[in-house]
Structures are given as C-alpha cells and as structure tokens.
Design an enzyme around this catalytic site. Structure first.
Site, mmCIF file in Angstrom:
data_model
loop_
_atom_site.group_PDB
_atom_site.id
_atom_site.type_symbol
_atom_site.label_atom_id
_atom_site.label_comp_id
_atom_site.label_asym_id
_atom_site.label_seq_id
_atom_site.Cartn_x
_atom_site.Cartn_y
_atom_site.Cartn_z
ATOM 1 N N LYS A 1 0.858 -1.189 0.000
ATOM 2 C CA LYS A 1 0.000 0.000 0.000
ATOM 3 C C LYS A 1 0.897 1.241 0.000
ATOM 4 O O LYS A 1 1.769 1.402 0.864
ATOM 5 C CB LYS A 1 -0.858 -0.025 1.269
ATOM 6 C CG LYS A 1 -2.304 0.331 1.045
ATOM 7 C CD LYS A 1 -3.116 -0.003 2.285
ATOM 8 C CE LYS A 1 -4.501 0.577 2.206
ATOM 9 N NZ LYS A 1 -5.247 0.354 3.443
HETATM 10 O O1 G3P Z 1 -7.828 1.069 5.160
HETATM 11 C C1 G3P Z 1 -8.264 2.275 4.658
HETATM 12 C C2 G3P Z 1 -9.671 2.668 5.040
HETATM 13 O O2 G3P Z 1 -10.545 1.600 4.863
HETATM 14 C C3 G3P Z 1 -9.780 3.369 6.350
HETATM 15 O O3 G3P Z 1 -11.109 3.492 6.777
HETATM 16 O O4 G3P Z 1 -12.749 4.012 8.534
HETATM 17 O O5 G3P Z 1 -10.355 4.713 8.842
HETATM 18 O O6 G3P Z 1 -11.816 5.865 7.187
HETATM 19 P P1 G3P Z 1 -11.532 4.590 7.911
#
Ligand code: G3P
Length: 217
Positions: free
Chosen positions: A84
């Site tokens: 990533k």
């Molecule tokens: O892994 C990236 C993403 O899914 C993060 O989600 O909930 O932290 O905005 P959030």
C-alpha cells in the site's frame, strides 16, 4: 465484487474467512496500532497465512527510495502481500517502479478521480478511494467511485477500484451498483451484511411450524 476485511486483528480475519466469502485483507498503520501489533513483519506473515487472497501492507516511508526498499521488503514476507502506497508524488514514482518490478500495489488515500487516474497511469494494481471520510466532510463519497469507474472504463485501465473507508452496508450496496471491483470493510459491516430481520423472522416461523408437526395429534 470481491470482499476484503479492513482489519489487523487475526481473530476477525479468521472468523470472516470461515464465512467462506472473504477474498482478501487490507490493513493500515492505524489498524496495526489498534491491534497492538509490535512486530509488523511477523504479523503480516501471520495475516498472509490466513488467506490466499491479497493482503495490503502499507509503507511507513514517504521518500521514493525508502518506499521502494520498504515495498520490496514487505512483498518478500509473503507472495500475496500487496504494498500500500500513499498518493503523494514520491508514491506515484514508486508505483511506477514497483509495477515494472511486478510487485502488486494498492494506492491509498485517494480522494479525487484525478488522483485515481494518475495512480492507474503509474501502474497501480488497486486504487483505494476513501468513501466514508469524504462523506464525513460533506462530499458524496460514492460519486468518487462513479467517476473513477467511468474514467477507467473510458481508457481500459486494468487497475481495480477498491472501495475503502466503508462504514455501513449501504456503502457496500452502492459501491457494488457503481461497479467497484472490491469493497474492504470492517468486520462489523461484514456481519451486518448477513443480518435481515425478515430472514430471521421467516426462519423462526418455518422452524416453529415444523415443530408443530411433531406434536401428538
Ligand atoms: O484502510 C483504509 C480505510 O478503509 C480506512 O477506513 O474508517 O479509517 O476511514 P476509515
């Protein structure tokens, strides 16, 4: 549409994999910290053993050379590790180099369709548009998925759209309708996808009716 779980907790990955519909795992440094991970390498190896699908492991470096070295190291931990890379100029350069080396990548922190276009041009395997975080600031996250789908289809990009920052089942439904290739979601959302009150009510009724058959007449 593929379903990935967005977590670094081994117990959640195991439980989700046992449901039989899990295609991969995504992590990020915040999720690793939340899971209390100290030895990142050992933990990525453990996650990669729990699924044959892709496992996204994020670089911490922000400079081109360091990102490349870290990406090569992460990918060496297990063949199904996808690296990533954040959408920054050095990250885009790294995407290009890693693509030429055959190392799969997931370009993260995508908030605009042009960022996704650039990442695809650089050879990213996946782009991760963050739906929920856009909704949080008053933008329609799903519009981003729609725009990226159209751009990728216009030009035949093979880069997969990985809908990320998913907060609830409606996000999954909308991402599927808009043609996202993958949705990555917390375990809580995966569990919610399995729940419907009418299914539960209907099953209770079926079983109750069957039980009545067994009563002596
Ligand atoms: O892994 C990236 C993403 O899914 C993060 O989600 O909930 O932290 O905005 P959030």
């Amino acid at each position: 549409m593929q379903f990935f779980i967005d977590t670094a907790l081994l117990s959640e990955i195991e439980e989700a994999a046992a449901l039989g519909i899990l295609d991969g795992v995504t992590t990020n440094p915040s999720l690793m910290a939340k899971a209390g991970v100290r030895d990142f390498d050992a933990h990525y190896k453990a996650i990669a053993r729990l699924t044959r699908g892709p496992v996204s492991a994020e670089v911490i470096s922000t400079g081109y050379a360091d990102m490349l070295a870290e990406a090569r190291h992460l990918h060496s931990l297990a063949p199904n590790i996808v690296v990533k890379i954040p959408f920054i100029p050095d990250g885009v350069k790294a995407l290009r180099s890693l693509s030429e080396e055959g190392i799969p990548t997931n370009c993260t922190l995508i908030f605009s369709p042009l960022q996704a276009l650039i990442a695809a041009k650089a050879g990213a395997t996946y782009v991760s548009p963050f739906i929920g975080r856009l909704d949080d600031v008053g933008h329609e996250g799903m519009e981003l998925i729609r725009q990226i789908r159209q751009i990728f289809d216009n030009y035949g990009f093979q880069t997969k759209i990985l809908a990320a920052s998913i907060r609830h089942p409606l996000h999954v439904l909308q991402a599927a309708m808009e043609g996202a290739d993958v949705a990555t979601m917390p375990f809580s959302v995966i569990k919610q996808l399995f729940q419907h009150p009418l299914t539960e009510k209907g099953l209770s009724q079926f079983l109750a009716d069957y039980e009545k058959l067994k009563l002596p007449s």
